[in-house]
Design a protein around this motif. Structure first.
Motif, PDB file in Angstrom:
ATOM      1  N   HIS A 184      56.978 -14.280  59.183  1.00 17.30           N
ATOM      2  CA  HIS A 184      58.067 -14.188  58.128  1.00 17.30           C
ATOM      3  C   HIS A 184      57.401 -13.733  56.909  1.00 17.30           C
ATOM      4  O   HIS A 184      57.849 -12.750  56.162  1.00 17.30           O
ATOM      5  N   ARG A 185      56.655 -14.412  56.378  1.00 18.70           N
ATOM      6  CA  ARG A 185      55.858 -14.366  55.044  1.00 18.70           C
ATOM      7  C   ARG A 185      55.464 -12.633  55.055  1.00 18.70           C
ATOM      8  O   ARG A 185      55.317 -12.138  53.937  1.00 18.70           O
ATOM      9  N   HIS A 186      54.668 -12.528  56.266  1.00 16.57           N
ATOM     10  CA  HIS A 186      53.949 -11.038  56.283  1.00 16.57           C
ATOM     11  C   HIS A 186      54.950  -9.930  56.111  1.00 16.57           C
ATOM     12  O   HIS A 186      54.894  -8.795  55.382  1.00 16.57           O
ATOM     13  N   HIS A 187      56.225 -10.250  56.930  1.00 13.46           N
ATOM     14  CA  HIS A 187      57.296  -9.326  56.748  1.00 13.46           C
ATOM     15  C   HIS A 187      58.075  -9.246  55.215  1.00 13.46           C
ATOM     16  O   HIS A 187      58.401  -8.129  54.934  1.00 13.46           O
ATOM     17  N   ILE A 188      58.060 -10.457  54.509  1.00 13.21           N
ATOM     18  CA  ILE A 188      58.655 -10.363  53.328  1.00 13.21           C
ATOM     19  C   ILE A 188      57.681  -9.691  52.415  1.00 13.21           C
ATOM     20  O   ILE A 188      58.196  -8.918  51.294  1.00 13.21           O
ATOM     21  N   LEU A 189      56.422  -9.754  52.567  1.00 11.78           N
ATOM     22  CA  LEU A 189      55.566  -9.100  51.644  1.00 11.78           C
ATOM     23  C   LEU A 189      55.629  -7.702  51.931  1.00 11.78           C
ATOM     24  O   LEU A 189      55.830  -6.873  50.971  1.00 11.78           O
ATOM     25  N   MET A 190      55.631  -7.079  53.159  1.00 14.77           N
ATOM     26  CA  MET A 190      55.813  -5.720  53.331  1.00 14.77           C
ATOM     27  C   MET A 190      57.167  -5.164  52.888  1.00 14.77           C
ATOM     28  O   MET A 190      57.370  -4.102  52.085  1.00 14.77           O
TER      29      MET A 190
END
Length: 468
Positions: A184-190
């Motif tokens: 989720h944090r990866h997608h939030i950053l993207m």
């Protein structure tokens, strides 16, 4: 093992009963929402519409709370068949989208000047960009909320595993939740990077729309056992070259440092006498063996004057005391240095989610009253309540609003006695420095209003700031 299953069965039956009650409330809430929706669109006047809009908002809030509960059950491994839960969650989300349409229509009335000129003023490309930006923002908020839920569940399970060691099922769930959080944090950053690129017009709207379905699929089904993630979701957008917010901040600070050093080096260039010649012997440095050809006279070389700010540290003629403006500038620079921005300042504000929510009885307030942070709300409170807020909620916005409401009721604060005073009658004596007469004051020690005759209120103790 048989005993454990026997102990788990009542708990499972209780949870199934809770789910049934929840789904029944969802069905009733959706039916009520549909009924109010029809009444709203059939309303004959503006007053009726406002009433139905308020009722619709109340109903959608109830459905949202039920949706949050359903999402918790969907994320749990104890429930195997989650199809009915997912269907009800999507049903609630459909009503939420319909309510957003009502909100948009309310904000832009058809008879307002803005509403009449909206179709002409808003460019279709700009409208599409705003819609995509709104979608990105909502998706990021939803992911952040899910991360909060995962972290809350991890914390709860960690406490349970500490009490009962060797519970492999809970340990596996914790590891699974940590993987969800990381993804989720990866997608939030993207998505935050894409949002910044969209604001800077460095990415096409069409390119973002191509990934919309995959992102929504991830948002809805990432926790399903048969979910297959698209690992190349963001490859077409060239996001690898975009630095993170921390790297951006460091690059900006580095650029500013280089620029400052260049400015300092430019300002330190001195202009020498036009005490000069490239030859080894000159008039400024005469040879010791050469006798003066005439009477001695004071040398008067032609010099070019230069003014060097002493704050730069270049003082060939000795230190010069700083002026008031330079001292002020130096103080401001030091204050700015102590309040430098932190990389986390660029992060979006995340919605607060209680780690250990305490269930309250349904007849208590579940959410703060609407508009409870306005002066109008505080003006409806009793005077004693305002005094309580002022004296017991020191340093808060509530104290500020209570003081503003008291001033609107003609109360004035005495900075010496730290009490509120109000004229009981017109003062008998009024001068430029004080007024004298009968006053009502609130005694916070005995907690009550008192009357004081012949009191002299000196204006120097009057707190008369205009609270904006």
């Amino acid at each position: 093992m048989i005993q454990n299953r026997a102990l788990q069965q009542p708990a499972l039956l209780k949870k199934v009963s809770e789910i049934d009650r929840c789904l029944k409330k969802v069905a009733e809430g959706v039916e009520q929402f549909e009924d109010i929706w029809q009444k709203l669109h059939n309303a004959a006047n503006a007053n009726q519409k406002e009433k139905y809009e308020a009722d619709l908002k109340k109903e959608i809030k109830k459905l949202q709370r039920l949706r949050d509960q359903i999402k918790t059950w969907v994320a749990s491994n104890e429930i195997k068949d989650k199809r009915q839960l997912i269907e009800n969650r999507k049903l609630i989300e459909t009503q939420m989208e319909r309510f957003k349409i009502v909100e948009r229509e309310t904000k832009t009335k058809a008879y307002s000047k803005e509403g009449l000129g909206l179709a002409q003023k808003v460019d279709p490309a700009q409208r599409e960009k705003e819609e995509v930006g709104t979608w990105l923002t909502n998706t990021i908020d939803t992911l952040n909320m899910q991360v909060d839920q995962f972290e809350s569940e991890v914390e709860s399970l960690s406490v349970q595993t500490r009490k009962k060691k060797g519970d492999k099922e809970k340990q596996d769930r914790i590891e699974e939740l940590k993987k969800f959080i990381e993804k989720h944090r990866h997608h939030i950053l993207m998505l935050e990077t894409i949002l910044r690129m969209l604001d800077n017009d460095s990415v096409q709207v069409e390119a973002i729309k191509k990934i919309k379905d995959d992102v929504e699929y991830y948002l809805d089904s990432s926790q399903d056992p048969d979910f297959e993630e698209n690992e190349f979701l963001y490859d077409d957008l060239d996001l690898e070259d975009i630095p993170s917010s921390e790297q951006e901040l460091l690059m900006i600070l580095s650029s500013l440092t280089q620029l400052l050093s260049l400015c300092l080096s430019d300002s330190q260039i001195l202009t020498f006498p036009s005490f000069c010649s490239p030859h080894p012997h000159s008039d400024i440095f005469p040879s010791s063996t050469t006798a003066p050809s005439g009477p001695p006279s004071a040398p008067q070389p032609s010099l070019s004057e230069v003014s060097i700010p002493p704050s730069l540290g270049v003082c060939p003629l000795g230190p010069v005391p700083l002026s008031k403006d330079q001292l002020y500038q130096q103080a401001m620079e030091e204050a700015a240095w102590t309040h430098m921005p932190h990389p986390s300042d660029s992060e979006r504000i995340r919605q607060y989610l209680m780690r250990n929510p305490c269930p309250t009885l349904p007849f208590h307030h579940q959410v703060p009253p609407p508009h409870s942070d306005t002066v109008e709300f505080y003006q409806r409170l009793s005077t004693e309540t305002l005094f309580f807020i002022f004296y017991y909620l020191e340093g808060t916005k509530a104290q500020y609003l209570a003081a503003k409401a008291l001033k609107k009721q003609s109360w004035r604060f005495h900075t010496k006695y730290m009490m509120w005073f109000q004229r009981h009658e017109e003062p008998k004596t009024i001068t430029d420095e004080f007024e004298q007469g009968t006053y009502i004051y609130f005694d916070y020690e005995k907690w009550g209003q008192r009357k004081k005759e012949g009191f002299t209120f000196e204006y120097r103790y009057l707190e008369d700031r205009d609270l904006q």
